[in-house]
Design a protein around this motif. Structure first.
Motif, PDB file in Angstrom:
ATOM      1  N   ILE A 262       0.835  -1.204   0.000  1.00 26.76           N
ATOM      2  CA  ILE A 262       0.000   0.000   0.000  1.00 26.76           C
ATOM      3  C   ILE A 262       0.870   1.255   0.000  1.00 26.76           C
ATOM      4  O   ILE A 262       0.628   2.198  -0.767  1.00 26.76           O
ATOM      5  CB  ILE A 262      -0.945  -0.007   1.225  1.00 26.76           C
ATOM      6  N   THR A 263       1.898   1.269   0.829  1.00 34.97           N
ATOM      7  CA  THR A 263       2.771   2.438   0.910  1.00 34.97           C
ATOM      8  C   THR A 263       3.612   2.586  -0.349  1.00 34.97           C
ATOM      9  O   THR A 263       3.842   3.707  -0.831  1.00 34.97           O
ATOM     10  CB  THR A 263       3.675   2.347   2.162  1.00 34.97           C
ATOM     11  N   GLN A 264       4.070   1.469  -0.911  1.00 31.72           N
ATOM     12  CA  GLN A 264       4.827   1.528  -2.161  1.00 31.72           C
ATOM     13  C   GLN A 264       3.989   2.135  -3.288  1.00 31.72           C
ATOM     14  O   GLN A 264       4.475   2.956  -4.066  1.00 31.72           O
ATOM     15  CB  GLN A 264       5.292   0.117  -2.561  1.00 31.72           C
ATOM     16  N   GLN A 265       2.740   1.721  -3.356  1.00 27.83           N
ATOM     17  CA  GLN A 265       1.847   2.245  -4.395  1.00 27.83           C
ATOM     18  C   GLN A 265       1.631   3.745  -4.217  1.00 27.83           C
ATOM     19  O   GLN A 265       1.638   4.511  -5.185  1.00 27.83           O
ATOM     20  CB  GLN A 265       0.514   1.509  -4.353  1.00 27.83           C
ATOM     21  N   SER A 266       1.428   4.153  -2.967  1.00 28.97           N
ATOM     22  CA  SER A 266       1.225   5.573  -2.687  1.00 28.97           C
ATOM     23  C   SER A 266       2.486   6.383  -2.977  1.00 28.97           C
ATOM     24  O   SER A 266       2.421   7.496  -3.513  1.00 28.97           O
ATOM     25  CB  SER A 266       0.811   5.746  -1.220  1.00 28.97           C
ATOM     26  N   LEU A 267       3.640   5.823  -2.650  1.00 33.24           N
ATOM     27  CA  LEU A 267       4.917   6.486  -2.934  1.00 33.24           C
ATOM     28  C   LEU A 267       5.107   6.661  -4.432  1.00 33.24           C
ATOM     29  O   LEU A 267       5.610   7.702  -4.890  1.00 33.24           O
ATOM     30  CB  LEU A 267       6.063   5.671  -2.336  1.00 33.24           C
ATOM     31  N   ALA A 268       4.703   5.663  -5.195  1.00 33.59           N
ATOM     32  CA  ALA A 268       4.803   5.749  -6.655  1.00 33.59           C
ATOM     33  C   ALA A 268       4.012   6.948  -7.181  1.00 33.59           C
ATOM     34  O   ALA A 268       4.465   7.676  -8.072  1.00 33.59           O
ATOM     35  CB  ALA A 268       4.291   4.456  -7.295  1.00 33.59           C
ATOM     36  N   GLY A 269       2.816   7.153  -6.602  1.00 32.08           N
ATOM     37  CA  GLY A 269       2.007   8.296  -7.010  1.00 32.08           C
ATOM     38  C   GLY A 269       2.696   9.620  -6.710  1.00 32.08           C
ATOM     39  O   GLY A 269       2.597  10.578  -7.491  1.00 32.08           O
ATOM     40  N   ALA A 270       3.417   9.684  -5.598  1.00 32.97           N
ATOM     41  CA  ALA A 270       4.147  10.905  -5.233  1.00 32.97           C
ATOM     42  C   ALA A 270       5.269  11.180  -6.225  1.00 32.97           C
ATOM     43  O   ALA A 270       5.504  12.329  -6.624  1.00 32.97           O
ATOM     44  CB  ALA A 270       4.696  10.782  -3.817  1.00 32.97           C
ATOM     45  N   TYR A 271       5.966  10.119  -6.620  1.00 31.69           N
ATOM     46  CA  TYR A 271       7.040  10.299  -7.599  1.00 31.69           C
ATOM     47  C   TYR A 271       6.507  10.772  -8.951  1.00 31.69           C
ATOM     48  O   TYR A 271       7.150  11.562  -9.648  1.00 31.69           O
ATOM     49  CB  TYR A 271       7.840   9.007  -7.766  1.00 31.69           C
ATOM     50  N   VAL A 272       5.344  10.296  -9.346  1.00 29.21           N
ATOM     51  CA  VAL A 272       4.735  10.729 -10.606  1.00 29.21           C
ATOM     52  C   VAL A 272       4.421  12.222 -10.551  1.00 29.21           C
ATOM     53  O   VAL A 272       4.576  12.947 -11.538  1.00 29.21           O
ATOM     54  CB  VAL A 272       3.454   9.920 -10.892  1.00 29.21           C
ATOM     55  N   ARG A 273       4.003  12.713  -9.366  1.00 28.92           N
ATOM     56  CA  ARG A 273       3.657  14.135  -9.201  1.00 28.92           C
ATOM     57  C   ARG A 273       4.897  15.010  -9.022  1.00 28.92           C
ATOM     58  O   ARG A 273       4.820  16.235  -9.102  1.00 28.92           O
ATOM     59  CB  ARG A 273       2.763  14.326  -7.973  1.00 28.92           C
ATOM     60  N   ARG A 274       6.037  14.401  -8.807  1.00 26.31           N
ATOM     61  CA  ARG A 274       7.242  15.151  -8.419  1.00 26.31           C
ATOM     62  C   ARG A 274       7.669  16.156  -9.483  1.00 26.31           C
ATOM     63  O   ARG A 274       7.721  15.852 -10.678  1.00 26.31           O
ATOM     64  CB  ARG A 274       8.381  14.181  -8.147  1.00 26.31           C
ATOM     65  N   VAL A 275       7.973  17.356  -9.014  1.00 29.93           N
ATOM     66  CA  VAL A 275       8.447  18.421  -9.912  1.00 29.93           C
ATOM     67  C   VAL A 275       9.964  18.451  -9.928  1.00 29.93           C
ATOM     68  O   VAL A 275      10.600  18.663 -10.952  1.00 29.93           O
ATOM     69  CB  VAL A 275       7.894  19.789  -9.459  1.00 29.93           C
ATOM     70  N   GLN A 276      10.560  18.237  -8.752  1.00 29.24           N
ATOM     71  CA  GLN A 276      12.011  18.311  -8.612  1.00 29.24           C
ATOM     72  C   GLN A 276      12.680  17.097  -9.253  1.00 29.24           C
ATOM     73  O   GLN A 276      12.148  16.002  -9.250  1.00 29.24           O
ATOM     74  CB  GLN A 276      12.358  18.368  -7.116  1.00 29.24           C
ATOM     75  N   GLY A 277      13.867  17.318  -9.798  1.00 32.40           N
ATOM     76  CA  GLY A 277      14.628  16.209 -10.355  1.00 32.40           C
ATOM     77  C   GLY A 277      14.292  15.924 -11.810  1.00 32.40           C
ATOM     78  O   GLY A 277      13.545  16.653 -12.465  1.00 32.40           O
ATOM     79  N   ASN A 278      14.841  14.821 -12.308  1.00 34.89           N
ATOM     80  CA  ASN A 278      14.660  14.420 -13.703  1.00 34.89           C
ATOM     81  C   ASN A 278      13.319  13.705 -13.860  1.00 34.89           C
ATOM     82  O   ASN A 278      13.030  12.742 -13.154  1.00 34.89           O
ATOM     83  CB  ASN A 278      15.811  13.491 -14.114  1.00 34.89           C
ATOM     84  N   ARG A 279      12.482  14.199 -14.780  1.00 31.29           N
ATOM     85  CA  ARG A 279      11.134  13.650 -14.963  1.00 31.29           C
ATOM     86  C   ARG A 279      11.165  12.159 -15.288  1.00 31.29           C
ATOM     87  O   ARG A 279      10.402  11.374 -14.723  1.00 31.29           O
ATOM     88  CB  ARG A 279      10.425  14.413 -16.088  1.00 31.29           C
TER      89      ARG A 279
END
Length: 286
Positions: A262-279
């Protein structure tokens, strides 16, 4: 390991007691033994979890019937509270019907108890009803979540941080789960509400004493920051990733595979939204 051993001992000694006493001759002792065994089975994670719940229901139902027939409303309401809790998590049967049984029992408890005569039982019943309504899904879910929030607020009138720290923190943790899910009609402020309740829960749920609960709150913080509409978006997403990663330090794949997923899936969503770093790198990390 100690607590699980104690649970087994309660069941063993309780059953030994029931072999030598009868309801007719030693009613109160018999009912107390049934209650202790029932509660122990409801908390036992050893063996078949589903069967443990059924055994818990069987023993608690016998105790509840005895207290009801003997007119002991005080003891009946306490047993009914425990019985309702099992129905919330029961594996067998139809989910909706189990929740309705829990609602019925807790409603009857509140007909008997009030903050003056049985404050703890009254508050526990509101706590249980809040949990039930949090479990409802479907088109009317927003209405059920609003009911859950109201019942948690009622419970907090009695379950204070000073007198009942664990239950107090549990309520704030559960409220953070409701608000962080953003399933109600107030998405613009619910994330901030979730963060507020997480901060309160963490006053009691430290990593050292309550690591599992601590990790659950870290997860909720991660979810709340990922969808937060106030503040700086970049900072919110970075906070979300940080809190998810903290949760995963406890919610490991080996020890808690369901929570880990559950947490891995939620973390994945955060990375998709991430602005910082390489897309591209962020998407790969997701």
């Amino acid at each position: 390991m100690g607590i699980f051993k104690n649970i087994k001992e309660v069941i063993r000694h309780g059953n030994e007691l029931l072999e030598v006493i009868t309801k007719d001759r030693f009613g109160d002792i018999w009912a107390m033994a049934q209650t202790n065994i029932g509660v122990a089975y409801s908390e036992c994670i050893d063996g078949d979890r589903s069967q443990n719940y059924e055994l818990g229901i069987d023993h608690l139902s016998k105790a509840a019937e005895f207290y009801y027939q003997s007119g002991n409303s005080q003891q009946w309401s306490k047993v009914a509270n425990n019985l309702a809790q099992i129905y919330i998590f029961r594996i067998k049967g139809v989910r909706f019907e189990n929740l309705e049984k829990s609602i019925n029992l807790l409603g009857r408890v509140l007909d008997v108890c009030n903050p003056s005569n049985e404050p703890l039982t009254w508050a526990t019943a509101h706590f249980g009803l809040a949990m039930v309504y949090s479990e409802h899904v479907g088109k009317t879910m927003e209405r059920y979540l609003d009911r859950a929030i109201k019942h948690y607020s009622k419970a907090l009138e009695v379950l204070t941080k000073k007198e009942h720290p664990f239950m107090w923190a549990s309520i704030h943790g559960n409220l953070s789960t409701i608000y962080s899910a953003n399933l109600r009609g107030e998405k613009s402020i619910d994330s901030d509400r979730a963060i507020y309740h997480c901060q309160l829960a963490l006053e009691i749920f430290t990593r050292e004493e309550y690591s599992i609960h601590w990790a659950g709150v870290q997860h909720n913080l991660g979810v709340a920051y990922a969808t937060r509409q106030t503040g700086i978006k970049l900072e919110n997403i970075e906070n979300s990733i940080r809190y998810h990663e903290l949760a995963l330090e406890v919610r490991t794949k080996e020890n808690f595979p369901d929570y880990w997923a559950i947490t891995q899936q939620s973390l994945a969503g955060a990375y998709v939204r991430r602005v910082q770093g390489n897309r591209i790198e962020n998407i790969r990390m997701a």
